[in-house]
Write a protein that holds these residues in place. Sequence first.
Motif, PDB file in Angstrom:
ATOM      1  N   UNK A  11       0.837  -1.206   0.000  1.00 43.05           N
ATOM      2  CA  UNK A  11       0.000   0.000   0.000  1.00 43.05           C
ATOM      3  C   UNK A  11       0.873   1.257   0.000  1.00 43.05           C
ATOM      4  N   UNK A  12       1.961   1.218   0.757  1.00 41.71           N
ATOM      5  CA  UNK A  12       2.843   2.388   0.835  1.00 41.71           C
ATOM      6  C   UNK A  12       3.621   2.611  -0.453  1.00 41.71           C
ATOM      7  N   UNK A  13       3.961   1.539  -1.143  1.00 42.55           N
ATOM      8  CA  UNK A  13       4.813   1.651  -2.334  1.00 42.55           C
ATOM      9  C   UNK A  13       4.041   1.573  -3.641  1.00 42.55           C
ATOM     10  N   UNK A  14       2.741   1.304  -3.564  1.00 42.33           N
ATOM     11  CA  UNK A  14       1.948   1.168  -4.789  1.00 42.33           C
ATOM     12  C   UNK A  14       2.014   2.422  -5.665  1.00 42.33           C
ATOM     13  N   UNK A  19       3.446   4.144 -10.519  1.00 39.31           N
ATOM     14  CA  UNK A  19       3.891   5.254 -11.345  1.00 39.31           C
ATOM     15  C   UNK A  19       5.029   4.886 -12.274  1.00 39.31           C
ATOM     16  N   UNK A  20       5.816   3.889 -11.875  1.00 43.56           N
ATOM     17  CA  UNK A  20       6.972   3.486 -12.684  1.00 43.56           C
ATOM     18  C   UNK A  20       6.693   2.285 -13.571  1.00 43.56           C
ATOM     19  N   UNK A  21       5.492   1.707 -13.467  1.00 45.13           N
ATOM     20  CA  UNK A  21       5.224   0.452 -14.160  1.00 45.13           C
ATOM     21  C   UNK A  21       5.345   0.616 -15.675  1.00 45.13           C
ATOM     22  N   UNK A  59       1.165  -4.070 -17.517  1.00 47.74           N
ATOM     23  CA  UNK A  59       1.288  -3.069 -16.461  1.00 47.74           C
ATOM     24  C   UNK A  59      -0.042  -2.865 -15.754  1.00 47.74           C
ATOM     25  N   UNK A  60      -1.114  -2.757 -16.531  1.00 47.80           N
ATOM     26  CA  UNK A  60      -2.426  -2.541 -15.937  1.00 47.80           C
ATOM     27  C   UNK A  60      -2.884  -3.694 -15.073  1.00 47.80           C
ATOM     28  N   UNK A  61      -2.615  -4.922 -15.520  1.00 47.74           N
ATOM     29  CA  UNK A  61      -3.084  -6.083 -14.763  1.00 47.74           C
ATOM     30  C   UNK A  61      -2.343  -6.230 -13.443  1.00 47.74           C
ATOM     31  N   UNK A  62      -1.027  -5.999 -13.429  1.00 49.31           N
ATOM     32  CA  UNK A  62      -0.251  -6.128 -12.189  1.00 49.31           C
ATOM     33  C   UNK A  62      -0.658  -5.047 -11.195  1.00 49.31           C
ATOM     34  N   UNK A  63      -0.742  -3.816 -11.663  1.00 47.12           N
ATOM     35  CA  UNK A  63      -1.129  -2.724 -10.774  1.00 47.12           C
ATOM     36  C   UNK A  63      -2.551  -2.919 -10.262  1.00 47.12           C
ATOM     37  N   UNK A 112      14.892  -0.208 -12.625  1.00 52.44           N
ATOM     38  CA  UNK A 112      14.210   1.084 -12.711  1.00 52.44           C
ATOM     39  C   UNK A 112      14.181   1.804 -11.364  1.00 52.44           C
ATOM     40  N   UNK A 113      13.884   1.075 -10.288  1.00 52.25           N
ATOM     41  CA  UNK A 113      13.699   1.723  -8.994  1.00 52.25           C
ATOM     42  C   UNK A 113      14.950   1.742  -8.133  1.00 52.25           C
ATOM     43  N   UNK A 114      15.929   0.928  -8.479  1.00 52.95           N
ATOM     44  CA  UNK A 114      17.215   0.967  -7.782  1.00 52.95           C
ATOM     45  C   UNK A 114      17.117   0.727  -6.291  1.00 52.95           C
TER      46      UNK A 114
END
Length: 393
Positions: A11-14, A19-21, A59-63, A112-114
């Motif tokens: 929830x905190x990182x979604x 946003x990066x997906x 991307x849409x399905x995972x998010x 991407x997120x490092x």
Amino acid sequence: MLSAKSAEVVEATLPVVGGAIGDITPRFYDRLFAAHPELLRDLFNRGNQANGTQREALAGSIAAFAAALIANPDQRPDAMLARIAHKHVSVGIDNEQYKVVHEHLFAAIVDILGEAVTPEVAAAWDEVYWLMANALMAIEERLRAEVAAGTDQTDLWRPYTVVARHQETDTVTTYLVRPADDGSLPASRPGQYVSVRTELADGAHQIRQYSLSGGADNALRFSVKRDGEVSGHLHDNLHAGDTVELAPPLGDIFLAEGDGPVLLASAGIGNTPMTAMLDHLAATGSARQVISVHGDRDQLSHAFRADLEQLTAKLANATAHVFYEQPLGEWPAERTGLVNLSTVEVPVGTTAYLCGPLPFLRAVRGQLIEAGVPAADIHYEVFGPDLWLGAGA
């Protein structure tokens, strides 16, 4: 479902991951195809990879799955999972490929997120992935068992002989095919599709889904609109007497039995599965109130126009409403332009089936909800990657 600790982290990182997906998925596919070029050649739709729609769908399905777990922790988003599972089974996705996807997807996330991907964050999203993957594998295993029970074939791919081909319009061709081994036809439901695997000039074996477009004597009938490399190849090279490989019919959107009113709404080639549903209703002598609504550019581009007229006439309580954007000759003003359900009476208790491009689906779904049709009674099919997954559709 998702553990309490992981739920907090997700929830905190979604917002960050979501946003990066759009950056993560291209990196994922680049890594995947570099390691496994055969997947792009023989499994994934090269056209959808080139235009980016497959990447958007992933991307849409995972998010959407992660968001659903957070919003409703005790409820699995089975409608979304079923749509994906049917597609996976139809092209031959197996359980081992989930491990391959996991490897390259999480490597892409780190790329991407490092440093934002701490061990805690990685563990939480790993849990999300395997919840989704394990749920899909279970659904797909059941689907494969159902398919096997409905046919005498043992492999996914089966050779069929083209017994006839019919030109519906300048761009739409219908094929009638029968098993080359003279075995029985697989079971199918009105509204489902078949996967067609064909070898292209460069040796690639590409797979596409085409809706069954009605019943035929001891044959499967599917229709193809020329709009890409595979459909063009079929139009130019697949003729009566030729052989083509098909997987058994699949698809989670099909006409359900019942006696309540049914509305079939389509645009363009989206009327293919609707024609199959209408054909089934006519063949069974259904007494249901049937409302067909179709939108097209003009009369010449309207595939199955004669079928719509003939099948509607066979039903005791059916009406057809056709909208043309640029009609040829005289055409009623109230049926000129885009589909507008405000001019169509939608009875209480209607179950609706929609098929067409996303703008059409969004518009018609909104009109149906405004007319009082519950969202749960509106079912949709979209050709190509489903970019609407998890969007409240």
